[in-house]
Enzyme design. Structure first.
Site, PDB file in Angstrom:
ATOM      1  N   ASP A  16       0.825  -1.211   0.000  1.00  0.00           N
ATOM      2  CA  ASP A  16       0.000   0.000   0.000  1.00  0.00           C
ATOM      3  C   ASP A  16       0.863   1.266   0.000  1.00  0.00           C
ATOM      4  O   ASP A  16       1.950   1.265   0.560  1.00  0.00           O
ATOM      5  CB  ASP A  16      -0.896  -0.039   1.250  1.00  0.00           C
ATOM      6  CG  ASP A  16      -2.090   0.885   1.109  1.00  0.00           C
ATOM      7  OD1 ASP A  16      -2.275   1.476   0.027  1.00  0.00           O
ATOM      8  OD2 ASP A  16      -2.841   1.016   2.095  1.00  0.00           O
ATOM      9  N   ARG A  20       0.314   7.683  -2.586  1.00  0.00           N
ATOM     10  CA  ARG A  20       0.881   8.728  -1.716  1.00  0.00           C
ATOM     11  C   ARG A  20       2.358   8.974  -2.033  1.00  0.00           C
ATOM     12  O   ARG A  20       2.839  10.096  -1.974  1.00  0.00           O
ATOM     13  CB  ARG A  20       0.692   8.334  -0.243  1.00  0.00           C
ATOM     14  CG  ARG A  20      -0.679   8.705   0.295  1.00  0.00           C
ATOM     15  CD  ARG A  20      -1.017   7.951   1.549  1.00  0.00           C
ATOM     16  NE  ARG A  20      -1.352   6.564   1.248  1.00  0.00           N
ATOM     17  CZ  ARG A  20      -1.428   5.614   2.156  1.00  0.00           C
ATOM     18  NH1 ARG A  20      -1.172   5.881   3.421  1.00  0.00           N
ATOM     19  NH2 ARG A  20      -1.756   4.381   1.799  1.00  0.00           N
ATOM     20  N   ARG A  29      -0.301   9.190 -10.334  1.00  0.00           N
ATOM     21  CA  ARG A  29      -0.386   7.944  -9.552  1.00  0.00           C
ATOM     22  C   ARG A  29       0.332   6.798 -10.246  1.00  0.00           C
ATOM     23  O   ARG A  29       0.941   5.949  -9.608  1.00  0.00           O
ATOM     24  CB  ARG A  29      -1.866   7.579  -9.315  1.00  0.00           C
ATOM     25  CG  ARG A  29      -2.567   8.520  -8.353  1.00  0.00           C
ATOM     26  CD  ARG A  29      -4.037   8.121  -8.168  1.00  0.00           C
ATOM     27  NE  ARG A  29      -4.171   6.786  -7.599  1.00  0.00           N
ATOM     28  CZ  ARG A  29      -4.057   6.522  -6.290  1.00  0.00           C
ATOM     29  NH1 ARG A  29      -3.852   7.500  -5.429  1.00  0.00           N
ATOM     30  NH2 ARG A  29      -4.196   5.286  -5.854  1.00  0.00           N
ATOM     31  N   SER A  61      -7.104  -6.027  -6.070  1.00  0.00           N
ATOM     32  CA  SER A  61      -8.212  -6.644  -5.332  1.00  0.00           C
ATOM     33  C   SER A  61      -9.486  -6.588  -6.162  1.00  0.00           C
ATOM     34  O   SER A  61      -9.595  -5.796  -7.109  1.00  0.00           O
ATOM     35  CB  SER A  61      -8.425  -5.910  -4.005  1.00  0.00           C
ATOM     36  OG  SER A  61      -9.132  -4.708  -4.229  1.00  0.00           O
ATOM     37  N   ASN A  64     -10.675  -3.154  -6.400  1.00  0.00           N
ATOM     38  CA  ASN A  64      -9.903  -2.137  -7.135  1.00  0.00           C
ATOM     39  C   ASN A  64     -10.563  -1.712  -8.455  1.00  0.00           C
ATOM     40  O   ASN A  64     -10.184  -0.700  -9.046  1.00  0.00           O
ATOM     41  CB  ASN A  64      -8.466  -2.595  -7.409  1.00  0.00           C
ATOM     42  CG  ASN A  64      -7.562  -2.547  -6.190  1.00  0.00           C
ATOM     43  OD1 ASN A  64      -6.625  -3.325  -6.055  1.00  0.00           O
ATOM     44  ND2 ASN A  64      -7.830  -1.618  -5.279  1.00  0.00           N
TER      45      ASN A  64
HETATM   46  C1  FPP Z   1      -1.773   0.348  -3.290  1.00  0.00           C
HETATM   47  O1  FPP Z   1      -1.368   1.674  -3.432  1.00  0.00           O
HETATM   48  C2  FPP Z   1      -1.313  -0.457  -4.383  1.00  0.00           C
HETATM   49  C3  FPP Z   1      -2.113  -1.029  -5.329  1.00  0.00           C
HETATM   50  C4  FPP Z   1      -3.583  -0.892  -5.355  1.00  0.00           C
HETATM   51  C5  FPP Z   1      -1.565  -1.825  -6.414  1.00  0.00           C
HETATM   52  C6  FPP Z   1      -0.337  -2.616  -6.096  1.00  0.00           C
HETATM   53  C7  FPP Z   1       0.338  -2.870  -7.379  1.00  0.00           C
HETATM   54  C8  FPP Z   1       1.669  -2.801  -7.602  1.00  0.00           C
HETATM   55  C9  FPP Z   1       2.681  -2.595  -6.533  1.00  0.00           C
HETATM   56  C10 FPP Z   1       2.217  -2.922  -8.971  1.00  0.00           C
HETATM   57  C11 FPP Z   1       1.919  -4.166  -9.716  1.00  0.00           C
HETATM   58  C12 FPP Z   1       2.167  -5.426  -9.003  1.00  0.00           C
HETATM   59  C13 FPP Z   1       2.904  -6.474  -9.495  1.00  0.00           C
HETATM   60  C14 FPP Z   1       2.925  -7.780  -8.760  1.00  0.00           C
HETATM   61  C15 FPP Z   1       3.671  -6.363 -10.717  1.00  0.00           C
HETATM   62  P1  FPP Z   1      -2.472   2.793  -3.540  1.00  0.00           P
HETATM   63  O2  FPP Z   1      -2.622   3.141  -4.975  1.00  0.00           O
HETATM   64  O3  FPP Z   1      -3.721   2.355  -2.861  1.00  0.00           O
HETATM   65  O4  FPP Z   1      -1.762   3.933  -2.749  1.00  0.00           O
HETATM   66  P2  FPP Z   1      -2.438   5.083  -1.881  1.00  0.00           P
HETATM   67  O5  FPP Z   1      -3.213   4.396  -0.789  1.00  0.00           O
HETATM   68  O6  FPP Z   1      -1.270   5.835  -1.373  1.00  0.00           O
HETATM   69  O7  FPP Z   1      -3.293   5.890  -2.812  1.00  0.00           O
END
Ligand code: FPP
Length: 228
Positions: A16, A20, A29, A61, A64
């Site tokens: 997560d 940010r 983003r 998820s 998402n």
């Molecule tokens: C949460 O950050 C992250 C995600 C929803 C996606 C996670 C995906 C990756 C790290 C990249 C792809 C993965 C692989 C395995 C190649 P957020 O966007 O919710 O951050 P925030 O809460 O700060 O807005």
């Protein structure tokens, strides 16, 4: 002292804080998600060196989909590129790729790419990398309970045998980055006796040293599984 003296076999991470991380730098983003992929790459390499048998990463998820279409497309594009660019390295480093969640419902090109990657790495043994894609734990539990019922009896054992993670070691440690303190529908069954570890670091800033620190803390915890 060997690398796996921490005793953990299976670590899961809720990655997560990409958004940010980007915002702090006045970047879009998607730049945060790209930096997140770099962190994934580094952490997967470290997982084998730290003696882990399995790592499960929450990449997308089932909730998402509520994000703007552009961000969903960016995430899917990054996922595809990650599989394409890193498949050779997985093959070379004995990493077995696994995908959990309702990933067969994704776009046909993504499904084909995953099928090929699973096929190419199926004989690998050193580390299993499970990527949760279109994953929700409640959905996983409903699917597992239905499968158990179809096979006969619903018990803890038959549900567990039908989870997406059935062929993986039990979950030892679940890490969430970015200071949020919740499970967000991730590995709810598997977390029953897992140790939980929360860090304020944003996912793109999470390093192998941070993983090592989490494993060191895990090694000091007293796991009683409900006993004394
Ligand atoms: C949460 O950050 C992250 C995600 C929803 C996606 C996670 C995906 C990756 C790290 C990249 C792809 C993965 C692989 C395995 C190649 P957020 O966007 O919710 O951050 P925030 O809460 O700060 O807005």
């Amino acid at each position: 002292m060997t690398v796996s003296d921490h005793g953990a076999r299976h670590v899961a991470i809720i990655m997560d804080g990409n958004g940010r991380w980007a915002k702090k730098r006045l970047l879009p983003r998607v730049a945060g998600h790209k930096a997140g992929v770099e962190a994934v790459r580094t952490i997967v390499r470290a997982a084998g060196d730290l003696g882990l048998e399995a790592m499960t990463l929450y990449a997308f998820s089932s909730e998402n989909w509520k994000r703007p279409e552009e961000e969903v497309n960016d995430l899917m594009g990054l996922m595809k590129r990650f599989i394409l660019s890193d498949l050779d390295e997985f093959a070379a480093n004995d990493v077995k790729l696994k995908v959990i969640g309702d990933w067969r419902a994704l776009a046909p090109d993504v499904v084909a790419l995953i099928d090929n990657a699973l096929d190419r790495t199926s004989g690998n043994k050193r580390t299993t990398l499970a990527v949760a894609l279109n994953y929700g734990a409640q959905d996983e539990l409903v699917r597992a309970a239905k499968a158990a019922a179809a096979q006969g009896e619903i018990t803890a054992e038959t549900i567990e045998a039908n989870l997406d993670t059935a062929d993986m070691p039990p979950l030892d440690l679940l890490i969430r980055t970015s200071g949020e303190v919740r499970l967000s529908n991730f590995l709810l069954w598997q977390s029953a006796y897992a140790e939980l570890y929360f860090t304020d670091k944003l996912w793109p800033d999470f390093t192998p040293a941070d993983l090592k620190a989490a494993l060191d803390q895990f090694a000091r915890r007293d796991r009683r599984y409900g006993g004394l």
